[in-house]
Design a protein around this motif. Structure first.
Motif: not given
Length: 225
Positions: A136-162
């Motif tokens: 995470l960065v602030d308005d000045d572009g400075l790093v303020v925190d690191a986000v844990p990667r383990a629960p993060l995912r990149r979402v793609q398509t096709p997305q499916g639905f009933d």
């Protein structure tokens, strides 16, 4: 299960340096949209609806197979998906929404989404893990925190639905709402979204570098599973 795929193909090709819709930009001599439609059909969908810019509808109809339904899109992605849903055949009980800009999505990725729907999921998205350090960065572009990667995912398509679930979610959506994808639409309606493994070959073509990587993927013959 009878599945229809809605292909969003109304995006501009400006970031690719093209003066035509992105979906018509050639990849190995064929428009991106043709590759996308081919992968969906090979993955198990029964019908395809392609949503296009109204001004270029004739160009899309000239390159797509005659069994593909081509409809005019709206001013936003949400409006375009609504148009695709309205054009889908009455026999369809499941809907996949796909980006034409992901031309090399393998049939196996499509089949995994369909498999999860067939097993009872109401909404499914293909995902990939986040491998880079994310901060995470602030308005000045400075790093303020690191986000844990383990629960993060990149979402793609096709997305499916009933189908009934997706249509109800769109009916409940505010007319002026514009969400980033269709999973966000059903989540706003309180529907849980299941994940299945995505595929690196489903990368989105946005800039010339992406198109060059897609050409390389085809050269290496890595698109068939």
């Amino acid at each position: 299960m009878h599945a229809v795929a809605i292909v969003a193909a109304a995006g501009s090709g400006s970031r690719l340096g093209a003066d035509l819709p992105k979906a018509l930009v050639p990849l190995a001599g064929r428009p991106l949209v043709c590759w996308a439609v081919e992968g969906l059909l090979a993955g198990g969908v029964a019908e395809v609806v392609v949503v296009v810019p109204a001004a270029q509808r004739a160009e899309f109809e000239a390159v797509l197979p005659p069994e593909v339904t081509v409809v005019d899109g709206g001013a936003t992605r949400t409006a375009s998906v609504r148009a695709g849903l309205a054009a889908a055949g009455s026999a369809a009980t499941a809907v996949l929404v796909h980006d034409a800009a992901r031309p090399l999505t393998p049939p196996g990725a499509v089949a995994r989404v369909l498999g999860a729907l067939g097993a009872g999921a109401l909404a499914v998205v293909p995902v990939l893990p986040v491998v880079d350090t994310t901060v995470l960065v602030d308005d000045d572009g400075l790093v303020v925190d690191a986000v844990p990667r383990a629960p993060l995912r990149r979402v793609q398509t096709p997305q499916g639905f009933d189908r009934a679930t997706l249509e109800a979610a769109y009916d409940a959506l505010e007319p002026d709402a514009e969400l980033t994808d269709d999973a966000a639409v059903v989540r706003r309606a309180g529907v849980a979204v299941t994940t299945v493994p995505g595929d690196e070959r489903s990368a989105k073509v946005t800039v010339p570098h992406d198109l060059a990587l897609a050409e390389l993927t085809l050269t290496l013959g890595e698109t068939t599973t």
